[in-house]
Scaffold this motif. Structure first.
Motif, PDB file in Angstrom:
ATOM      1  N   LYS A  90       0.828  -1.203   0.000  1.00 23.69           N
ATOM      2  CA  LYS A  90       0.000   0.000   0.000  1.00 23.69           C
ATOM      3  C   LYS A  90       0.867   1.260   0.000  1.00 23.69           C
ATOM      4  CE  LYS A  90      -3.913  -2.232   0.121  1.00 23.69           C
ATOM      5  NZ  LYS A  90      -4.798  -2.241  -1.057  1.00 23.69           N
ATOM      6  N   LEU A  91       1.946   1.244   0.771  1.00 19.70           N
ATOM      7  CA  LEU A  91       2.858   2.403   0.802  1.00 19.70           C
ATOM      8  C   LEU A  91       3.492   2.640  -0.574  1.00 19.70           C
ATOM      9  CD1 LEU A  91       4.767   2.127   4.208  1.00 19.70           C
ATOM     10  CD2 LEU A  91       3.287   3.984   3.451  1.00 19.70           C
ATOM     11  N   GLU A 119      -5.809   9.444  -4.997  1.00 18.69           N
ATOM     12  CA  GLU A 119      -5.519   8.019  -4.967  1.00 18.69           C
ATOM     13  C   GLU A 119      -4.413   7.721  -3.960  1.00 18.69           C
ATOM     14  OE1 GLU A 119      -5.611   3.951  -5.962  1.00 18.69           O
ATOM     15  OE2 GLU A 119      -7.028   5.594  -6.352  1.00 18.69           O
ATOM     16  N   ALA A 120      -3.387   8.592  -3.903  1.00 23.49           N
ATOM     17  CA  ALA A 120      -2.289   8.397  -2.963  1.00 23.49           C
ATOM     18  C   ALA A 120      -2.788   8.490  -1.530  1.00 23.49           C
ATOM     19  CB  ALA A 120      -1.192   9.433  -3.212  1.00 23.49           C
ATOM     20  N   ALA A 121      -3.686   9.448  -1.263  1.00 20.77           N
ATOM     21  CA  ALA A 121      -4.214   9.600   0.100  1.00 20.77           C
ATOM     22  C   ALA A 121      -4.977   8.349   0.521  1.00 20.77           C
ATOM     23  CB  ALA A 121      -5.118  10.830   0.166  1.00 20.77           C
ATOM     24  N   THR A 122      -5.717   7.773  -0.400  1.00 18.53           N
ATOM     25  CA  THR A 122      -6.469   6.555  -0.076  1.00 18.53           C
ATOM     26  C   THR A 122      -5.525   5.399   0.261  1.00 18.53           C
ATOM     27  OG1 THR A 122      -8.267   7.248  -1.550  1.00 18.53           O
ATOM     28  CG2 THR A 122      -8.159   4.915  -0.942  1.00 18.53           C
ATOM     29  N   ALA A 162      -2.606   1.972   4.331  1.00 18.66           N
ATOM     30  CA  ALA A 162      -1.345   1.540   4.931  1.00 18.66           C
ATOM     31  C   ALA A 162      -1.259   1.927   6.391  1.00 18.66           C
ATOM     32  CB  ALA A 162      -0.170   2.142   4.159  1.00 18.66           C
ATOM     33  N   ALA A 163      -1.979   2.980   6.814  1.00 18.87           N
ATOM     34  CA  ALA A 163      -1.927   3.422   8.207  1.00 18.87           C
ATOM     35  C   ALA A 163      -2.541   2.417   9.163  1.00 18.87           C
ATOM     36  CB  ALA A 163      -2.641   4.769   8.351  1.00 18.87           C
ATOM     37  N   MET A 164      -3.204   1.369   8.642  1.00 18.29           N
ATOM     38  CA  MET A 164      -3.780   0.342   9.497  1.00 18.29           C
ATOM     39  C   MET A 164      -2.691  -0.493  10.137  1.00 18.29           C
ATOM     40  SD  MET A 164      -6.923   1.082   9.161  1.00 18.29           S
ATOM     41  CE  MET A 164      -7.627  -0.335   9.990  1.00 18.29           C
ATOM     42  N   ALA A 189       2.741   5.961  11.603  1.00 19.36           N
ATOM     43  CA  ALA A 189       3.198   7.355  11.588  1.00 19.36           C
ATOM     44  C   ALA A 189       3.612   7.786  10.178  1.00 19.36           C
ATOM     45  CB  ALA A 189       4.364   7.536  12.561  1.00 19.36           C
ATOM     46  N   THR A 190       4.391   6.933   9.512  1.00 17.54           N
ATOM     47  CA  THR A 190       4.844   7.256   8.154  1.00 17.54           C
ATOM     48  C   THR A 190       3.669   7.367   7.195  1.00 17.54           C
ATOM     49  OG1 THR A 190       6.929   6.108   8.541  1.00 17.54           O
ATOM     50  CG2 THR A 190       6.296   6.481   6.248  1.00 17.54           C
ATOM     51  N   ALA A 191       2.738   6.408   7.280  1.00 17.40           N
ATOM     52  CA  ALA A 191       1.590   6.411   6.377  1.00 17.40           C
ATOM     53  C   ALA A 191       0.709   7.638   6.601  1.00 17.40           C
ATOM     54  CB  ALA A 191       0.781   5.129   6.561  1.00 17.40           C
ATOM     55  N   LEU A 192       0.471   7.980   7.882  1.00 17.57           N
ATOM     56  CA  LEU A 192      -0.357   9.153   8.177  1.00 17.57           C
ATOM     57  C   LEU A 192       0.317  10.444   7.698  1.00 17.57           C
ATOM     58  CD1 LEU A 192      -1.640   8.146  11.719  1.00 17.57           C
ATOM     59  CD2 LEU A 192      -3.021   8.375   9.642  1.00 17.57           C
ATOM     60  N   TYR A 193       1.635  10.513   7.926  1.00 21.99           N
ATOM     61  CA  TYR A 193       2.375  11.689   7.446  1.00 21.99           C
ATOM     62  C   TYR A 193       2.252  11.824   5.937  1.00 21.99           C
ATOM     63  CZ  TYR A 193       6.289  14.722   6.208  1.00 21.99           C
ATOM     64  OH  TYR A 193       7.065  15.722   5.681  1.00 21.99           O
ATOM     65  N   ASN A 194       2.487  10.736   5.224  1.00 20.58           N
ATOM     66  CA  ASN A 194       2.411  10.774   3.770  1.00 20.58           C
ATOM     67  C   ASN A 194       0.978  11.043   3.294  1.00 20.58           C
ATOM     68  OD1 ASN A 194       5.113  10.269   3.707  1.00 20.58           O
ATOM     69  ND2 ASN A 194       4.939   8.121   3.089  1.00 20.58           N
TER      70      ASN A 194
END
Length: 546
Positions: free
Chosen positions: A399-400, A414-417, A422-424, A430-435
């Motif tokens: 996902k990342l 699409e990237a935000a989705t 990936a934030a799951m 932290a990385t997924a939420l930041y991105n």
């Protein structure tokens, strides 16, 4: 503490460049005219317009002083990089100088330089006239509304302009006499010789009018059939020779002699000058009394009568030339041949091309180094933060990677989705939420981006990660117009990473926005109080009326 640099080097550089420009233009012009005598300007009478362009430099000097003062009021010297990133004191000077040169070249192109390309023999009818100009020290006396010499030079120019088809020559004299300009139909050449005339050009002082008459007569062309006219401009104080006898000799040989008395009967003291040409009082005699120079009108009248010509006395600032011109019109005129240019090659285009090139060069020089765009900053963050997902589970890692690929393809939604999915995973939350916040910010959804950054801050204790997250959160708050929140996040970012110039810049912007919002709120409160007081006053008046 860092202090402001002086503006004097910048102003000095601008003045030096202006001086260098003028020296180059003048040196180039005199060199070119020396190599190509036929070089001239089609609009020569409008050449002073080029000097007016120097006013732009004066305006630029004032602008630089004002600009420096305003910038100093915005921030301290140590904070200027955050308020105005890439600010450089010298950059506007170089950009202006390129514009200044381009404008000068455009004006030169408009003046239209040209050089002769074809010579042709031109015939005209006229007389031959030699003009003798007194350049003795007494001609510097100012008793005719100006210096006698200045009035005499103006009179010669008027005489030359009034004698179309005639050939004119110039003799200068004091204690000796010399031919300064031989007979010519080129009035411009005569003017150039006149400009260089001064009392110091004849080493032997005195007033030898008779020798001047003889030099004029010797300057005529023996092969010419034109009538010969001699005009002498002097103050008449002859101490060297017999001017009457010389005039009579000219008349006997077929010429006519005319005198213009450039002085007054009362006279005035002769001024003295120092070695630099500055006034230093008056010339004195052996007893220490000022030497007074007066017009010797009796001698000039007698010489004019002996020479078969006319005599005219100068008035204040003016000489009447009609007696000489009327006398000349009655003389026998001969056909005079001269060679002059009839075709010219115009040289406007090279100057226009040079001006355009300078303008293009000025456009290529940025006012200050460009800052990275928000998309570039967030993409950089993705590159740095992406590797933290290497140890994650394979599905979260996929996902990342998908989110990163979508972001780089500018598919921010699409990237935000994908980053949200990936934030799951706890290890890369932290990385997924930041991105995800970066993607939402790039897509323009500042509110959702702010929430993603806030969640990312709760998922990690890494100082560098938190500093970058606080920075992006402050940027998001600025986009939302929340000055207080932007100040809070910018300060938090600087506490964790004091060397981040972008965070300092955000903090300065946020404080400025905060101040503006506070001022607006105060104005609204004042307006509300005034409206409330007005309503209370109206209610009170109505109660009294009831």
């Amino acid at each position: 503490m860092k202090t402001w640099a002086s503006l004097r080097p910048v102003l000095g550089l601008l003045l030096f460049l202006e001086l260098l420009l003028w020296m180059s233009v003048l040196a180039g012009w005199f060199t070119a005219t020396a190599l190509v005598p036929s070089l001239t300007l089609h609009r020569l009478e409008l050449a002073p317009v080029l000097m007016v362009t120097a006013l732009l430099t004066l305006l630029m000097l004032g602008h630089l002083r004002w600009r420096h003062k305003v910038i100093r009021s915005l921030a301290d010297a140590g904070q200027i990089d955050s308020v105005l990133p890439g600010y450089r004191m010298f950059a506007p000077t170089w950009k202006f100088f390129l514009l200044r040169m381009a404008l000068a070249f455009l004006v030169i192109a408009w003046l239209d330089p040209k050089m002769g390309s074809r010579l042709q023999e031109v015939e005209s009818e006229g007389v031959d006239m030699m003009v003798a100009l007194d350049v003795s020290n007494s001609m510097m006396t100012e008793d005719v509304g100006m210096a006698r010499l200045d009035l005499a030079k103006r009179t010669i120019k008027r005489l030359a302009a009034s004698t179309s088809g005639d050939r004119l020559g110039l003799v200068v004299f004091a204690g000796e006499a010399y031919v300064q300009c031989p007979l010519t139909t080129d009035v411009d050449a005569l003017d150039l010789f006149l400009e260089s005339v001064n009392p110091g050009m004849v080493p032997t002082q005195g007033t030898a009018v008779g020798r001047a008459v003889e030099a004029c007569w010797q300057g005529f062309d023996n092969g010419s059939e034109a009538s010969r006219v001699v005009v002498v401009l002097t103050d008449g104080e002859n101490h060297e020779d017999d001017v009457v006898a010389a005039s009579r000799s000219v008349n006997q040989d077929g010429g006519s002699l005319h005198f213009i008395g450039v002085a007054t009967l009362d006279g005035a003291p002769i001024p003295a000058f120092d070695s630099r040409g500055r006034p230093s009082g008056f010339r004195t005699d052996a007893s220490g009394q000022p030497v007074v120079s007066r017009l010797d009108e009796v001698t000039l009248l007698e010489a004019a009568q002996a020479g078969g010509g006319t005599y005219t006395r100068a008035s204040s600032g003016f000489v009447e030339l009609s007696p000489i011109l009327q006398f000349k019109d009655d003389l026998e005129q001969a056909r005079i041949s001269s060679v002059s240019f009839v075709d010219y090659e115009h040289l406007m285009m090279p100057w226009l091309i040079a001006a355009v090139l300078l303008l293009l060069l000025e456009m290529l020089i940025p006012k200050r180094p460009k800052r990275h765009s928000r998309a570039a900053l967030t993409a950089l963050a993705l590159v740095l933060l992406g590797p933290q997902a290497l140890h994650a589970q394979s599905d979260t890692k996929a996902k990342l990677v998908e989110g990163t690929d979508a972001f780089r393809a500018n598919q921010f939604e699409e990237a935000a989705t994908r980053f949200g999915e990936a934030a799951m995973g706890e290890q890369v939350a932290a990385t997924a939420l930041y991105n995800q916040g970066c993607a939402l910010l790039s897509s323009g959804d500042a509110e959702s981006a702010s929430a993603a950054f806030e969640r990312a801050l709760t998922q990690t204790e890494d100082d560098n990660f938190r500093a970058q997250t606080h920075y992006n959160a402050s940027l998001t708050a600025l986009m939302q117009g929340d000055a207080d929140k932007a100040v809070e996040h910018a300060k938090s970012s600087l506490r964790l990473n004091p060397n981040n110039p972008e965070a300092r810049h955000n903090l300065a912007l946020a404080k400025r926005m905060q101040q503006q919002q506070q001022e607006q709120q105060q104005e609204q409160n004042q307006d509300g109080e005034q409206n409330q007081d007005g309503e209370q006053n109206q209610d009170g008046e109505q109660n009294q009326g009831g």
